[in-house]
Design a protein around this motif. Structure first.
Motif, PDB file in Angstrom:
ATOM      1  N   GLU A   1       4.614  11.186   4.090  1.00 22.27           N
ATOM      2  CA  GLU A   1       5.197   9.654   3.864  1.00 22.27           C
ATOM      3  C   GLU A   1       5.429   9.426   2.400  1.00 22.27           C
ATOM      4  O   GLU A   1       4.483   9.481   1.985  1.00 22.27           O
ATOM      5  N   PRO A   2       6.640   9.093   1.925  1.00 24.99           N
ATOM      6  CA  PRO A   2       6.898   8.658   0.628  1.00 24.99           C
ATOM      7  C   PRO A   2       6.101   7.523   0.116  1.00 24.99           C
ATOM      8  O   PRO A   2       5.642   6.578   1.040  1.00 24.99           O
ATOM      9  N   ILE A   3       5.519   7.590  -1.027  1.00 29.74           N
ATOM     10  CA  ILE A   3       4.845   6.377  -1.829  1.00 29.74           C
ATOM     11  C   ILE A   3       5.694   6.074  -2.828  1.00 29.74           C
ATOM     12  O   ILE A   3       6.079   7.039  -3.835  1.00 29.74           O
ATOM     13  N   LYS A   4       6.149   4.823  -2.939  1.00 30.83           N
ATOM     14  CA  LYS A   4       7.108   4.511  -4.051  1.00 30.83           C
ATOM     15  C   LYS A   4       6.051   4.314  -5.194  1.00 30.83           C
ATOM     16  O   LYS A   4       5.183   3.502  -5.040  1.00 30.83           O
ATOM     17  N   PRO A   5       6.511   4.815  -6.377  1.00 26.25           N
ATOM     18  CA  PRO A   5       5.706   4.696  -7.530  1.00 26.25           C
ATOM     19  C   PRO A   5       5.838   3.283  -8.049  1.00 26.25           C
ATOM     20  O   PRO A   5       7.142   2.825  -7.966  1.00 26.25           O
ATOM     21  N   PRO A   6       5.036   2.430  -8.634  1.00 27.14           N
ATOM     22  CA  PRO A   6       5.045   1.224  -9.067  1.00 27.14           C
ATOM     23  C   PRO A   6       5.880   1.093 -10.179  1.00 27.14           C
ATOM     24  O   PRO A   6       6.388  -0.146 -10.712  1.00 27.14           O
ATOM     25  N   ALA A   7       6.043   2.290 -11.095  1.00 25.37           N
ATOM     26  CA  ALA A   7       6.814   2.114 -12.315  1.00 25.37           C
ATOM     27  C   ALA A   7       7.136   3.780 -12.487  1.00 25.37           C
ATOM     28  O   ALA A   7       6.862   4.511 -11.913  1.00 25.37           O
TER      29      ALA A   7
ATOM     30  N   PRO B   1      10.586  12.359 -13.432  1.00 24.64           N
ATOM     31  CA  PRO B   1      10.971  12.178 -11.814  1.00 24.64           C
ATOM     32  C   PRO B   1       9.897  12.948 -10.804  1.00 24.64           C
ATOM     33  O   PRO B   1       9.526  14.107 -11.235  1.00 24.64           O
ATOM     34  N   LEU B   2       9.664  12.282  -9.804  1.00 18.66           N
ATOM     35  CA  LEU B   2       8.523  12.625  -9.139  1.00 18.66           C
ATOM     36  C   LEU B   2       8.683  12.295  -7.333  1.00 18.66           C
ATOM     37  O   LEU B   2       9.069  11.278  -7.211  1.00 18.66           O
ATOM     38  N   ASP B   3       8.494  13.091  -6.497  1.00 18.02           N
ATOM     39  CA  ASP B   3       8.469  12.854  -5.303  1.00 18.02           C
ATOM     40  C   ASP B   3       6.932  12.694  -4.824  1.00 18.02           C
ATOM     41  O   ASP B   3       6.346  13.678  -5.048  1.00 18.02           O
ATOM     42  N   LEU B   4       6.562  11.339  -4.649  1.00 14.40           N
ATOM     43  CA  LEU B   4       5.070  11.386  -4.317  1.00 14.40           C
ATOM     44  C   LEU B   4       4.905  10.858  -2.766  1.00 14.40           C
ATOM     45  O   LEU B   4       5.647  10.167  -2.304  1.00 14.40           O
TER      46      LEU B   4
ATOM     47  N   MET C   1      17.368  16.115 -15.144  1.00 20.98           N
ATOM     48  CA  MET C   1      16.532  15.213 -15.997  1.00 20.98           C
ATOM     49  C   MET C   1      15.484  15.934 -16.702  1.00 20.98           C
ATOM     50  O   MET C   1      14.957  17.025 -16.187  1.00 20.98           O
ATOM     51  N   THR C   2      14.795  15.276 -17.614  1.00 20.22           N
ATOM     52  CA  THR C   2      13.375  15.917 -18.126  1.00 20.22           C
ATOM     53  C   THR C   2      12.420  16.102 -16.843  1.00 20.22           C
ATOM     54  O   THR C   2      12.370  15.085 -15.945  1.00 20.22           O
ATOM     55  N   PRO C   3      11.612  17.154 -16.778  1.00 21.87           N
ATOM     56  CA  PRO C   3      10.793  17.590 -15.639  1.00 21.87           C
ATOM     57  C   PRO C   3       9.732  16.608 -15.783  1.00 21.87           C
ATOM     58  O   PRO C   3       9.388  16.129 -16.704  1.00 21.87           O
ATOM     59  N   ALA C   4       9.171  16.514 -14.707  1.00 20.48           N
ATOM     60  CA  ALA C   4       7.696  15.462 -14.505  1.00 20.48           C
ATOM     61  C   ALA C   4       6.965  16.134 -15.192  1.00 20.48           C
ATOM     62  O   ALA C   4       6.646  17.240 -15.559  1.00 20.48           O
ATOM     63  N   ARG C   5       6.056  15.169 -15.948  1.00 18.42           N
ATOM     64  CA  ARG C   5       4.945  15.682 -16.828  1.00 18.42           C
ATOM     65  C   ARG C   5       3.749  15.109 -16.366  1.00 18.42           C
ATOM     66  O   ARG C   5       3.632  13.736 -16.501  1.00 18.42           O
TER      67      ARG C   5
END
Length: 78
Positions: free
Chosen positions: A41-47, A32-35, A14-18
């Motif tokens: 510990e993973p943080i789920k992005p809200p959007a 796409p981003l792993d936060l 996919m398109t890289p994170a920006r």
């Protein structure tokens, strides 16, 4: 010959994170981003598009809550 496409992580296709620092505001992040938190510990992005605090004043870190605007923070304060 081995077909390596079957072992690829679909996020790499996919398109890289920006990450864009908005003027006197947060970082705008899309793609796409792993936060993760400081403990890994993973943080789920809200959007799919998120805004990360850049001023350090957010009560919802790492996400922006608009504190920069309420307190008059500018990027020259960083």
């Amino acid at each position: 010959m081995t077909d390596h496409r079957t072992s690829l992580d679909p996020r790499t296709l996919m398109t890289p994170a920006r990450l864009i620092p908005l003027p006197d505001g947060p970082y705008e992040v899309t793609g796409p981003l792993d936060l993760v938190d400081p403990d890994g510990e993973p943080i789920k992005p809200p959007a799919e598009q998120i805004y990360l605090c850049r001023c350090g004043r957010s009560a919802n870190k790492p996400f922006c809550d608009g504190s920069h605007a309420r307190t008059g923070w500018t990027e020259t304060d960083a």
